[in-house]
Scaffold this motif. Structure first.
Motif, PDB file in Angstrom:
ATOM      1  N   ASP A  78      -5.775  25.065 -57.720  1.00  0.00           N
ATOM      2  CA  ASP A  78      -4.680  25.324 -56.796  1.00  0.00           C
ATOM      3  C   ASP A  78      -5.265  26.055 -55.605  1.00  0.00           C
ATOM      4  O   ASP A  78      -6.409  26.518 -55.659  1.00  0.00           O
ATOM      5  N   PRO A  79      -4.528  26.180 -54.473  1.00  0.00           N
ATOM      6  CA  PRO A  79      -5.111  26.769 -53.267  1.00  0.00           C
ATOM      7  C   PRO A  79      -5.754  28.145 -53.482  1.00  0.00           C
ATOM      8  O   PRO A  79      -6.860  28.397 -53.012  1.00  0.00           O
ATOM      9  N   HIS A  94      -7.597  20.114 -48.452  1.00  0.00           N
ATOM     10  CA  HIS A  94      -6.168  19.809 -48.501  1.00  0.00           C
ATOM     11  C   HIS A  94      -5.805  18.674 -47.550  1.00  0.00           C
ATOM     12  O   HIS A  94      -4.976  17.813 -47.883  1.00  0.00           O
ATOM     13  N   GLU A  95      -6.436  18.672 -46.350  1.00  0.00           N
ATOM     14  CA  GLU A  95      -6.169  17.600 -45.380  1.00  0.00           C
ATOM     15  C   GLU A  95      -6.576  16.236 -45.924  1.00  0.00           C
ATOM     16  O   GLU A  95      -5.961  15.218 -45.589  1.00  0.00           O
ATOM     17  N   ASP A 145      -8.806  27.836 -55.702  1.00  0.00           N
ATOM     18  CA  ASP A 145      -9.846  27.110 -54.976  1.00  0.00           C
ATOM     19  C   ASP A 145     -10.629  28.062 -54.067  1.00  0.00           C
ATOM     20  O   ASP A 145     -11.869  27.990 -53.979  1.00  0.00           O
ATOM     21  N   GLN A 198     -11.058  25.040 -47.999  1.00  0.00           N
ATOM     22  CA  GLN A 198      -9.868  24.647 -48.763  1.00  0.00           C
ATOM     23  C   GLN A 198      -8.887  23.856 -47.899  1.00  0.00           C
ATOM     24  O   GLN A 198      -8.270  22.890 -48.369  1.00  0.00           O
ATOM     25  N   GLU A 199      -8.746  24.235 -46.633  1.00  0.00           N
ATOM     26  CA  GLU A 199      -7.859  23.497 -45.738  1.00  0.00           C
ATOM     27  C   GLU A 199      -8.385  22.085 -45.478  1.00  0.00           C
ATOM     28  O   GLU A 199      -7.609  21.116 -45.415  1.00  0.00           O
ATOM     29  N   SER A 245      -7.444  16.484 -51.528  1.00  0.00           N
ATOM     30  CA  SER A 245      -8.227  16.817 -52.719  1.00  0.00           C
ATOM     31  C   SER A 245      -8.140  18.317 -52.965  1.00  0.00           C
ATOM     32  O   SER A 245      -7.758  19.096 -52.099  1.00  0.00           O
ATOM     33  N   GLY A 246      -8.495  18.740 -54.178  1.00  0.00           N
ATOM     34  CA  GLY A 246      -8.490  20.139 -54.559  1.00  0.00           C
ATOM     35  C   GLY A 246      -9.158  20.323 -55.898  1.00  0.00           C
ATOM     36  O   GLY A 246      -9.494  19.345 -56.582  1.00  0.00           O
TER      37      GLY A 246
END
Length: 946
Positions: free
Chosen positions: A199-200, A191-192, A203, A187-188, A195-196
C-alpha cells in the motif's frame, strides 16, 4: 651559520609543529641551556624544563620491527580539494526537493518579487554564516568534526558539545527526510503506472529502507566511493537544469499549453511578479518557513573537514562559491518559471477558445486562446504553478530528466547527511564530553572511518523512515540547523570582541557585528518558523549545556571563552584562576621599569600602545632608600596613577622600597601581579649613561637581565636616540611638591607614517620577536607600517631559507609578506668599527702588567672587568654585534622601529661591561627607536586551531 659557538637556534618550523619529524619531536634550546652556566649550576631546576622536551630525545627502540614500523610512513588517506570536497557537496545539499517541487509553488503564492526577497534573505543569512565559518576555519589547522569542531574550539566544550550532539542527531534524521522524499517520488511514479508493492504507506517504508541501505553501503565503502557518487548526482542535476532552461525557450506544444506553459511572455511575468495569496494562512513568513530549509546545506563541506586537503582554503572558497551559484540558480529558476507558466490551468486539451473572446474568460490563458474559467472558478485546476508541484517537468525539454534531478537531489542530500552525522559524532565521542558514547568514536582504515557511528546513524534513519510521516519532526530539525548557525555566528563575534592575539584568521572578509546580527536573526527565525520547535531545541541545548558545565571536562582548546575570561579578569581576577593557559590566548603582560611613570613617558607610551585593551601593563618603580614613611609615600604616591589615567594609559602601578635597584626589581619580578594576571615580560629602558655611572650600577643593570631570565621572563630593552629620561628634575614629583609631572608628548603618541617595522629575527625565542610587531600593526597608529623580517642565512641557500621562513610566518597568519635573508651578518666588521668597540671597552680591561695572583682572585669582586682571555673567547660575538650594527644602519635607517633579537649570555661567564658594550654597539648611531627583545624560549605563537 651563527659564526661562533652557541646553542642559539634560528627559527625553524619544527619548533612550532606538534608533528614528530623523523620519529622525534624537535625543541629549541631551553632558556636554561642558553643562559645558565651548567658547570656551576648543575642540574636545571624544574622551572627551566621544556614541556615534553625529554620525549623522543635519545630514546631507542628495543624491538627492530618497531623501528621499521616507526620508519615506515603511514598510508596517506584520501583528501579532497575545495571543488569536490566542499563546493559540489554544499551545492548538492542546497539543491534539494524544495528546488524542484516547492519553488514554483512558492513563486505562485508570493510572486516573483517576494520570492526573490525570500531567496536573498535566506542567502544573506547563509552568506554571513559562511563568512563566519570561513573566519573560524582559517584561524589555525582544522581537524575532523566539522561544525562541532568549529563551535567547540571557539566557544568551548559547553556550547560546542551540546550543539554537536544535536547537530549529529539532526543530520541522522535528515537522512530519513531526504530518503522519504525520494521514496514518495518513486511511489507516485509507480502509482501513475498502476503498480505497487503493498500500500502507499508501506511502499514508502520499503523503498526508503532499501534506499538508505544502499546509501550506507556507499558510505562504508569509503569517502572515495561516496565522493564519486556525489559527482554522479551532480552531473544528473546539471543535465536536468540544462533540460529545463532549454525547455523554456522551446515553442510550447498544445499539451504543454493546456498545462499552462507558453514560453517567455511579458504579461505572464508581470502577472506572476506580484503575490496572490489563496487564503489567510498563506503569507510571507509561511513561504519563508517552507523555503528556508533548502538553504541549510552550507555546512556539508565543513562537516568533513578532516577529509579535506587544506580545510583553511577549501572551506571558505568552496562554501562561499556554493552559496553564490545556488543563489543565482534559485533566482533564475523562480524568474524563468514565473515568466513562462500561468498560475492556473486545467490540463485539458479541449479547453480552447473556439470563437472570439466574450469577456467572461478568466485567467491569463485567455490571452493565448485557452479558457480555464471553469476550474479557476471551482478551484479545481490541476496544473499551473499554483497547483502542480512538478511544473518544472512540464517546462523541461524532456520531463523525465527533472524526475532524475529530483532523484539526484534527494539521494545526494541523504548521502551527504549520512556521511556528516557520523563524522561529527566521531569527533564528539573522542572528546569524551558525554558518557557512554566513546564506543562509537573508533575509526578504521587510513581515513579513520567511523563505521560504528555509520551504523548508529543508519539505525536512527531507519527508525524515522518507518514512521513514514516526518512533518512533525521536520521543524525541529530546521531549528537545530538554525541553532548551529546562530552559534557559529556568535563564535565569530565572540572571538573577535575578545581581542585575543590568538584570533588571527587568514580569511579577513567578515564583520563581527554582521555575525552578531545574523546570530540574532537566526534565533528570531527559529520562533517564526515554529515556536514550539524552537523552545524544544533551546531546551535541549540548555539541558546538555548544564550537564557539561556540571561535569567540567578536562579539555583545553584555547577557546574565545577563555580569551574573554582574561578581559573579565581585569575586574574579576579570581574568576581567571579557573582558566587554563593556552598558546592561542598568550598575551604579553609587561612589567615596565619606568620608575615614576612620568620620568619615562616614551617607554610608557610604547608599551601602552600594544597592551591597551588587550593585556596587562604594570609600571614598576623602585625607591632606593631605607624603609621609612616618606619612602613608602614616594613609592605609592597616587599621583603616579593619576598621571597614567590622565594620559589614558591602561596600566597598573606598583612601587616598592629597597636598598638598591636590583633588589627592588627582584621584588617586583617575584611579587608583581595576581593569579594569572602576572607579568611575563620585563620591559626596561637602555642605560645610556652606563659609561659615566659607577661600574657597580652597570653590573646591577646587567644583573637585572639575568634575574629576569632566571624567573623565566621575556626581556625587552628599548633605546631611543635622545634617551628616555625626561630632563626635568624629579624633585617636583616628591611628596612635598605640589606640582604634578607634566604630560610631555612623545613620538609614540603620533600616528606613524608609511614606514617599516624592521624585525631582525636572528634567534628563535618562541615567537615573541614577531608577536610584538604584529600587535603594534593592529593599532591605528601603526597600521600603515609594513613589517619586514630579516633572518640570517648563507649565500648558497638564500632562496630556500627565505621560503622556509616565509612559509612559517604565513602559517602564523601574521600578515607579514616580506622576508629578507642576511648572508653578510657574519662577515668581518670594518676595522674602524672594531677599533671603536675596543676603545669603548678599554676602561674596563684588566691591566695585565699589574695582574697578580691576589688580583686574579679578586676579580670575582669586580665582575665588570674584562680580561684578555675573556676578550679573546668572546671575540666572535663581539665582532658579530659590530657587524650587525653595520647591517642595521644600512637597511633600517628610515624605519619607524627596529626590533632586534637580544643576545643572551651565560650567567657568570661574560663580564657585565663586555655585555653592556655589546648592547651599546648593537644599537648605537640609529635614528629609529630600537627594541632589543628576547622571549623565554617557550612558544607564544601557534598555527594550530587546538
Amino acid at each position: 651559520m651563527s659564526g661562533y659557538d652557541t646553542l642559539d637556534a634560528p627559527p625553524q618550523y619544527a619548533f612550532y609543529s606538534n608533528t614528530e619529524v623523523a620519529g622525534r619531536r624537535r625543541f629549541r634550546p631551553s632558556l636554561f641551556q642558553l643562559h645558565s652556566n651548567q658547570e656551576d649550576d648543575g642540574c636545571p631546576p624544574p622551572l627551566y624544563e621544556e614541556p615534553g622536551a625529554g620525549e623522543g630525545q635519545g630514546a631507542s627502540t628495543e624491538n627492530p620491527e618497531d623501528e621499521e614500523k616507526a620508519a615506515k610512513p603511514p598510508a596517506e588517506p584520501t583528501r579532497f580539494g575545495w571543488v569536490q570536497g566542499v563546493t559540489i557537496r554544499c551545492m548538492l545539499n542546497i539543491w534539494g526537493v524544495i528546488l524542484y517541487l516547492r519553488l514554483p509553488w512558492i513563486t505562485a503564492q508570493a510572486g516573483i518579487g517576494l520570492t526573490w526577497v525570500i531567496i536573498l534573505l535566506s542567502s544573506c543569512i547563509t552568506g554571513v554564516t559562511g563568512l563566519s565559518v570561513s573566519a573560524i576555519a582559517t584561524n589555525g589547522k582544522v581537524k575532523g568534526g566539522g561544525t562541532y569542531f568549529l563551535i567547540s574550539r571557539s566557544l568551548g566544550p559547553e556550547l560546542g558539545g551540546s550543539i554537536g550532539l544535536i547537530f549529529a542527531f539532526a543530520n541522522a534524521v535528515a537522512v530519513a527526510m531526504h530518503t522519504v522524499g525520494f521514496a514518495e517520488t518513486v511511489q507516485e511514479l509507480m502509482h501513475e503506472h498502476g503498480s505497487g508493492i503493498v500500500d502507499p504507506t508501506n511502499d514508502i517504508r520499503i523503498i526508503g529502507v532499501i534506499t538508505v541501505t544502499c546509501l550506507l553501503a556507499i558510505s562504508m565503502a569509503g569517502m572515495e566511493w561516496e565522493s564519486k557518487a556525489q559527482v554522479l548526482f551532480f552531473m544528473v542535476i546539471m543535465v536536468s537544469f540544462a533540460s529545463y532552461f532549454v525547455g523554456t525557450v522551446m515553442p510550447a506544444t498544445p499539451e504543454k499549453q493546456a498545462k499552462g506553459f507558453y514560453s517567455y511572455r511579458a504579461d505572464i511575468f508581470a502577472e506572476n511578479f506580484v503575490p496572490s495569496w489563496p487564503g489567510s494562512k498563506e503569507n510571507f513568513f509561511g513561504m519563508f518557513s517552507i523555503f528556508f530549509p533548502s538553504a541549510t546545506g552550507i555546512l556539508a563541506g565543513a562537516n568533513i573537514s578532516g577529509d579535506l586537503k587544506d580545510p583553511t582554503v577549501a572551506i571558505p572558497k568552496g562554501t562561499l562559491f556554493a552559496i553564490f551559484w545556488t543563489t543565482i540558480s534559485y533566482l533564475l529558476i523562480s524568474a524563468t518559471i514565473g515568466a513562462c507558466v500561468v498560475r492556473d490551468a486545467s490540463g485539458y486539451i479541449n479547453d480552447t477558445i473556439s470563437g472570439p473572446d466574450n469577456g467572461d474568460c478568466l485567467g491569463m490563458g485567455c490571452h493565448y486562446g485557452w479558457n480555464f474559467s471553469e476550474c479557476i472558478s471551482n478551484k479545481t485546476c490541476a496544473y499551473g504553478i499554483s497547483n502542480f508541484y512538478q511544473s518544472m517537468s512540464v517546462v523541461s525539454a524532456f520531463g523525465p530528466l527533472i524526475t532524475a534531478g529530483i532523484f539526484g537531489a534527494t539521494l545526494s542530500s541523504a548521502l551527504a547527511c549520512l556521511v556528516s552525522a557520523p563524522k561529527v559524532f566521531q569527533c564528539l565521542c573522542k572528546d569524551n564530553l558525554y558518557p557512554l558514547i566513546g564506543f562509537f568514536g573508533k575509526g578504521y582504515g587510513k581515513n579513520d572511518e567511523p563505521y560504528r557511528a555509520y551504523l548508529l546513524a543508519y539505525i536512527i534513519a531507519v527508525c524515522f523512515i518507518l514512521i513514514a510521516e516526518l512533518n512533525a519532526i521536520a521543524p525541529i530539525i530546521s531549528n537545530f540547523f538554525l541553532c548551529s548557525y546562530a552559534l557559529i555566528n556568535f563564535s565569530c563575534f565572540h572571538a573577535s570582541i575578545t581581542n585575543s592575539p590568538g584570533w588571527r584568521p587568514s580569511f579577513r572578509y567578515f564583520n563581527k557585528w554582521a555575525s552578531l546580527l545574523c546570530a540574532v536573526v537566526s534565533v528570531v527565525i527559529m520562533f517564526l518558523l515554529t515556536w514550539w520547535a524552537a523552545l524544544i531545541a533551546i531546551g535541549v541545548v540548555i539541558l546538555l549545556l548544564g550537564y557539561v558545565m556540571y561535569k567540567r571536562p578536562s579539555v583545553n582548546w584555547g577557546s574565545s571563552v577563555q580569551a574573554g575570561s582574561y578581559n573579565m579578569a581585569l575586574s574579576h581576577c579570581v574568576g581567571l584562576n579557573q582558566v587554563d593557559e593556552h598558546i592561542k590566548n598568550y598575551r604579553p603582560q609587561c612589567l615596565v621599569l619606568t620608575g615614576p611613570p612620568a620620568a619615562r613617558p616614551a617607554l610608557v607610551d610604547f608599551v601602552g600602545t600594544f597592551t591597551k585593551n588587550q593585556s596587562l601593563m604594570m609600571c614598576g618603580n623602585v625607591v632606593t632608600e631605607s624603609p621609612s614613611p616618606n619612602a613608602v609615600d614616594s613609592a605609592c604616591n597616587d599621583d603616579h596613577t593619576a598621571w597614567l589615567n590622565q594620559r589614558r594609559i591602561k596600566s597598573f602601578y606598583h612601587g616598592v622600597v629597597a636598598d638598591d635597584l636590583r633588589s627592588g626589581v627582584q621584588m617586583l619580578l617575584q611579587g608583581a601581579g595576581l593569579g594569572r594576571m602576572r607579568p611575563n615580560i620585563l620591559m626596561m629602558g637602555f642605560k645610556k649613561n652606563w659609561r659615566k655611572c659607577r661600574a657597580s650600577c652597570m653590573d646591577s643593570y646587567i644583573g637585572i637581565l639575568h634575574d629576569a631570565f632566571d624567573l623565566h621572563y621575556g626581556v625587552c630593552v628599548l633605546r631611543m636616540k635622545d634617551g628616555l629620561v625626561m630632563s626635568w628634575q624629579m624633585q617636583a614629583h616628591s611628596p612635598e611638591a605640589s606640582v604634578r609631572p607634566p604630560q610631555v608628548p612623545t613620538v609614540f603618541q603620533k600616528k606613524q607614517e608609511k614606514k617599516t617595522i624592521d624585525v631582525y629575527w636572528l634567534s628563535d625565542d618562541g615567537g615573541l620577536t614577531l608577536l610584538i610587531p604584529y600587535l603594534l600593526t593592529r593599532k591605528k597608529r601603526w597600521a600603515k607600517c609594513k613589517v619586514r623580517v630579516f633572518v640570517r642565512g648563507d649565500v648558497e641557500n638564500m632562496e630556500e631559507r627565505k621560503n622556509e621562513v616565509m612559509s612559517l610566518i604565513s602559517k602564523f597568519r601574521l600578515g607579514f609578506h616580506e622576508v629578507q635573508v642576511l648572508p653578510d651578518i657574519d662577515d668581518k666588521p670594518q676595522p674602524e668599527h672594531v677599533k671603536r668597540f675596543e676603545d669603548l671597552i678599554a676602561p674596563y680591561r684588566v691591566n695585565p702588567i699589574n695582574k697578580s695572583e691576589d688580583s686574579e682572585a679578586g676579580l670575582k669582586d669586580y665582575p665588570w672587568e674584562v680580561s684578555n682571555e675573556e676578550m679573546e673567547s668572546h671575540k666572535a660575538k663581539s665582532h658579530r654585534q659590530i657587524q650587525l650594527n653595520e647591517v642595521l644602519r644600512d637597511n633600517s635607517r628610515d624605519a619607524a622601529l627596529i626590533v632586534v633579537t637580544l643576545p643572551v649570555v651565560k650567567r657568570g661567564v661574560c663580564p657585565s661591561a663586555l655585555y653592556m658594550a655589546w648592547l651599546e654597539t648593537l644599537s648605537r648611531d640609529l635614528r629609529p627607536p630600537v627594541l632589543l627583545i628576547r622571549g623565554n624560549q617557550q612558544n607564544v605563537l601557534t598555527f594550530y586551531c587546538q
